[in-house]
Design an enzyme around this catalytic site. Structure first.
Site, mmCIF file in Angstrom:
data_model
loop_
_atom_site.group_PDB
_atom_site.id
_atom_site.type_symbol
_atom_site.label_atom_id
_atom_site.label_comp_id
_atom_site.label_asym_id
_atom_site.label_seq_id
_atom_site.Cartn_x
_atom_site.Cartn_y
_atom_site.Cartn_z
ATOM 1 N N PRO A 1 -3.996 6.214 8.550
ATOM 2 C CA PRO A 1 -4.066 4.985 7.757
ATOM 3 C C PRO A 1 -2.674 4.498 7.327
ATOM 4 O O PRO A 1 -2.413 3.306 7.299
ATOM 5 C CB PRO A 1 -4.912 5.400 6.540
ATOM 6 C CG PRO A 1 -5.771 6.523 7.058
ATOM 7 C CD PRO A 1 -4.949 7.238 8.085
ATOM 8 N N PHE B 1 -7.046 10.973 21.918
ATOM 9 C CA PHE B 1 -5.648 11.155 21.499
ATOM 10 C C PHE B 1 -5.575 10.707 20.045
ATOM 11 O O PHE B 1 -5.814 9.524 19.747
ATOM 12 C CB PHE B 1 -4.788 10.255 22.395
ATOM 13 C CG PHE B 1 -3.306 10.280 22.162
ATOM 14 C CD1 PHE B 1 -2.524 11.312 22.651
ATOM 15 C CD2 PHE B 1 -2.680 9.217 21.501
ATOM 16 C CE1 PHE B 1 -1.136 11.294 22.490
ATOM 17 C CE2 PHE B 1 -1.299 9.193 21.340
ATOM 18 C CZ PHE B 1 -0.525 10.231 21.838
ATOM 19 N N ALA B 2 -5.285 11.633 19.135
ATOM 20 C CA ALA B 2 -5.353 11.306 17.704
ATOM 21 C C ALA B 2 -3.969 11.379 17.071
ATOM 22 O O ALA B 2 -3.523 12.446 16.644
ATOM 23 C CB ALA B 2 -6.338 12.245 17.005
ATOM 24 N N GLU C 1 -1.037 1.639 21.166
ATOM 25 C CA GLU C 1 0.029 2.378 21.875
ATOM 26 C C GLU C 1 1.401 1.730 21.688
ATOM 27 O O GLU C 1 2.215 1.663 22.603
ATOM 28 C CB GLU C 1 -0.334 2.573 23.356
ATOM 29 C CG GLU C 1 -1.449 3.597 23.496
ATOM 30 C CD GLU C 1 -1.849 3.852 24.921
ATOM 31 O OE1 GLU C 1 -0.962 4.110 25.737
ATOM 32 O OE2 GLU C 1 -3.057 3.811 25.197
HETATM 33 N N1 COS Z 1 10.483 10.885 24.888
HETATM 34 C C1 COS Z 1 10.941 12.069 24.425
HETATM 35 N N2 COS Z 1 11.525 12.199 23.192
HETATM 36 C C2 COS Z 1 11.623 11.096 22.426
HETATM 37 C C3 COS Z 1 11.144 9.821 22.848
HETATM 38 C C4 COS Z 1 10.573 9.751 24.147
HETATM 39 N N3 COS Z 1 10.116 8.589 24.617
HETATM 40 N N4 COS Z 1 11.376 8.930 21.851
HETATM 41 C C5 COS Z 1 11.963 9.592 20.864
HETATM 42 N N5 COS Z 1 12.109 10.907 21.190
HETATM 43 C C6 COS Z 1 12.747 11.949 20.398
HETATM 44 C C7 COS Z 1 14.139 11.493 19.958
HETATM 45 O O1 COS Z 1 15.096 11.811 20.951
HETATM 46 C C8 COS Z 1 14.353 12.302 18.700
HETATM 47 O O2 COS Z 1 14.721 13.632 19.048
HETATM 48 P P1 COS Z 1 15.829 14.445 18.181
HETATM 49 O O3 COS Z 1 15.198 14.599 16.831
HETATM 50 O O4 COS Z 1 15.966 15.739 18.922
HETATM 51 O O5 COS Z 1 17.044 13.584 18.169
HETATM 52 C C9 COS Z 1 12.956 12.371 18.091
HETATM 53 O O6 COS Z 1 12.045 12.152 19.167
HETATM 54 C C10 COS Z 1 12.765 11.323 17.011
HETATM 55 O O7 COS Z 1 13.019 10.052 17.580
HETATM 56 P P2 COS Z 1 13.403 8.789 16.694
HETATM 57 O O8 COS Z 1 14.518 9.124 15.763
HETATM 58 O O9 COS Z 1 13.594 7.642 17.634
HETATM 59 O O10 COS Z 1 12.068 8.604 15.802
HETATM 60 P P3 COS Z 1 11.561 7.383 15.001
HETATM 61 O O11 COS Z 1 10.648 7.878 13.946
HETATM 62 O O12 COS Z 1 12.695 6.510 14.547
HETATM 63 O O13 COS Z 1 10.700 6.640 16.145
HETATM 64 C C11 COS Z 1 9.435 4.803 17.078
HETATM 65 C C12 COS Z 1 10.327 5.358 15.987
HETATM 66 C C13 COS Z 1 9.125 3.390 16.638
HETATM 67 C C14 COS Z 1 10.138 4.759 18.424
HETATM 68 C C15 COS Z 1 8.179 5.671 17.258
HETATM 69 O O14 COS Z 1 7.675 6.034 15.998
HETATM 70 C C16 COS Z 1 7.082 4.952 18.024
HETATM 71 O O15 COS Z 1 7.080 4.893 19.249
HETATM 72 N N6 COS Z 1 6.097 4.378 17.284
HETATM 73 C C17 COS Z 1 4.920 3.750 17.848
HETATM 74 C C18 COS Z 1 3.894 4.770 18.025
HETATM 75 C C19 COS Z 1 2.672 4.270 18.628
HETATM 76 O O16 COS Z 1 2.673 3.928 19.795
HETATM 77 N N7 COS Z 1 1.604 4.254 17.838
HETATM 78 C C20 COS Z 1 0.316 3.933 18.324
HETATM 79 C C21 COS Z 1 -0.468 5.202 18.394
HETATM 80 S S1 COS Z 1 -1.160 5.521 19.928
HETATM 81 S S2 COS Z 1 -2.640 4.270 20.065
#
Ligand code: COS
Length: 391
Positions: free
Chosen positions: A135, A130-131, A372
């Site tokens: 950076p 899963f990518a 995650e």
């Molecule tokens: N399921 C479905 N849709 C989702 C969702 C979810 N869990 N979370 C957000 N969305 C949707 C929102 O509803 C929004 O949709 P609309 O544009 O239609 O309104 C869109 O996605 C954007 O959401 P949001 O405005 O909340 O985006 P942000 O950039 O503010 O999100 C966080 C910020 C912090 C929540 C997000 O970037 C995140 O989870 N970051 C961590 C990522 C991560 O786990 N990184 C590690 C990589 S994997 S090892």
């Protein structure tokens, strides 16, 4: 012997209890010496072993595509991760990455994509990755720079990928990568799409292998004019952010389950130590200081388990779990860190000797508070969901 009473909680069906019993017996037999010296080699072998054992069927959705059920069963995934983590961290890693790496295909793929990838993932014949992170875009996913440009042709078009991804688990050994890239339909989160990129595609390379405290395959990936057919896109163009978040909603809960497995193992080790180690004329467990620690450890584990299986059950009911998954991941990983640290302390000098179970757990748990979605991101998500509820 770990406490299994949680399997009688109302979150579970009879099949979940059976699954745990079967896997526990299988793991005791097959995972004793599964952790070799070379992490790549050990992971490849573990993926095959888990595939042959039939366990990877639970990592993919859809019986027609090698899955154990019609859809992803979050509680089954959590039970698998908890049990594997209790036995062998690398086996949990191998299982989890098959699920996370193929999760977007299970949830949003076309039937053709599912047929092409999921049966092989389920048999342990193809390794998935899963990518998402880059950076400069880890927690802030919407800031990603890796780009995919659409190029028209008579066959329905291609996408050309340019950019980097980093901290990619299974990077270097995976057969395919689910890659998120900016396609620019709209700014920010609404301009990202998801793609399947096969290892060996021209223009795709491993830029760097990364060594970490609990060794597992990890790499930085590079895309340099990497061309893939448009049929490799998962879901609609511009929907990639939602694909990523929905996949993480499942697997974040399962990270909590893995942390729970590590914590349960640490408590088992601590109990064995406390009852066998004599000092000042009594067992370690006879000291009230030890008893207080053991009580905190057990209570932390049950709190984590309740949050984890609440989130898993709720998702299996078809309900939104963004907040509940974040609560489970934050609590279970932070608690497991404390439980494991307490177990190391009870072992004294022996607790930091390379290779003893609590020393390995101490190294293994640390990354779970980061990947995650770090604890701080989970806090952000929980607060946003609470505040959203007020509007
Ligand atoms: N399921 C479905 N849709 C989702 C969702 C979810 N869990 N979370 C957000 N969305 C949707 C929102 O509803 C929004 O949709 P609309 O544009 O239609 O309104 C869109 O996605 C954007 O959401 P949001 O405005 O909340 O985006 P942000 O950039 O503010 O999100 C966080 C910020 C912090 C929540 C997000 O970037 C995140 O989870 N970051 C961590 C990522 C991560 O786990 N990184 C590690 C990589 S994997 S090892």
């Amino acid at each position: 012997m770990s406490d299994k009473s949680y399997l009688d909680w109302p979150f579970f069906d009879a099949r979940h209890k059976e699954l745990e019993q079967q896997l526990d017996a299988w793991a005791a037999l097959h995972l004793k010496d599964a952790h070799g010296i070379d992490a790549d080699d050990s992971c490849r072998k573990l993926v095959k072993l888990l595939g042959d054992g039939g366990w990877l069927r639970h990592a993919v959705g859809g019986t027609a595509f090698g899955g154990a059920g019609g859809t992803i069963d979050t509680r089954a995934i959590c039970i698998l991760r908890e049990t594997l983590a209790r036995h062998e961290g690398l086996a949990d890693f191998a299982f989890a990455m098959q699920g996370l790496g193929s999760g977007a295909i299970s949830l949003f793929g076309t039937d053709a994509q599912k047929h092409a990838y999921l049966p092989k993932v389920s048999r342990g014949e193809a390794i998935a990755a899963f990518a998402l992170s880059e950076p400069q875009a880890g927690s802030d996913v919407a800031a990603m720079a890796c780009a995919a440009e659409f190029v028209e042709n008579p066959d329905g078009g291609d996408y050309v990928l340019n950019g980097e991804k980093t901290w990619i688990s299974n990077g270097g050994i995976a057969d395919f990568y689910v890659v998120f890239a900016r396609t620019g339909e709209q700014p920010g989160a609404r301009g990202i799409s998801a793609f399947i990129v096969d290892a060996g595609t021209p223009g795709f390379s491993i830029a760097e292998r990364i060594d970490v405290i609990a060794p597992h395959p990890l790499a930085r990936l590079k895309f340099d004019h990497c061309r893939i057919p448009a049929t490799q896109r998962i879901g609609e163009g511009g929907q990639g952010f939602k694909v990523a978040m929905a996949t993480l909603d499942v697997f974040r809960t399962s990270v909590a389950a893995a942390a729970l497995g590590f914590a349960r193992r640490a408590l088992d080790e601590a109990l064995a130590r406390a009852t066998s180690r004599q000092m000042f004329g009594q067992a370690l467990a006879d000291f009230q200081l030890t008893q207080a620690k053991l009580a905190q450890m057990a209570t932390g584990i049950d709190s984590s388990a309740l949050l984890t299986y609440r989130a898993a059950w709720q998702r299996d009911q078809g309900r939104n779990v963004t907040k509940e998954a974040a609560m489970a991941k934050m609590t279970a990983t932070e608690t497991a860190q404390q439980v494991i640290d307490a177990a190391v302390q009870m072992f004294g000098g022996l607790g930091v000797v390379s290779g003893v179970p609590v020393e390995r757990l101490y190294r293994e748990i640390r990354a779970l508070r980061i990947y995650e979605g770090a604890t701080e991101v989970q806090q952000l998500i929980i607060a946003r969901e609470l505040l959203k509820g007020l509007k």
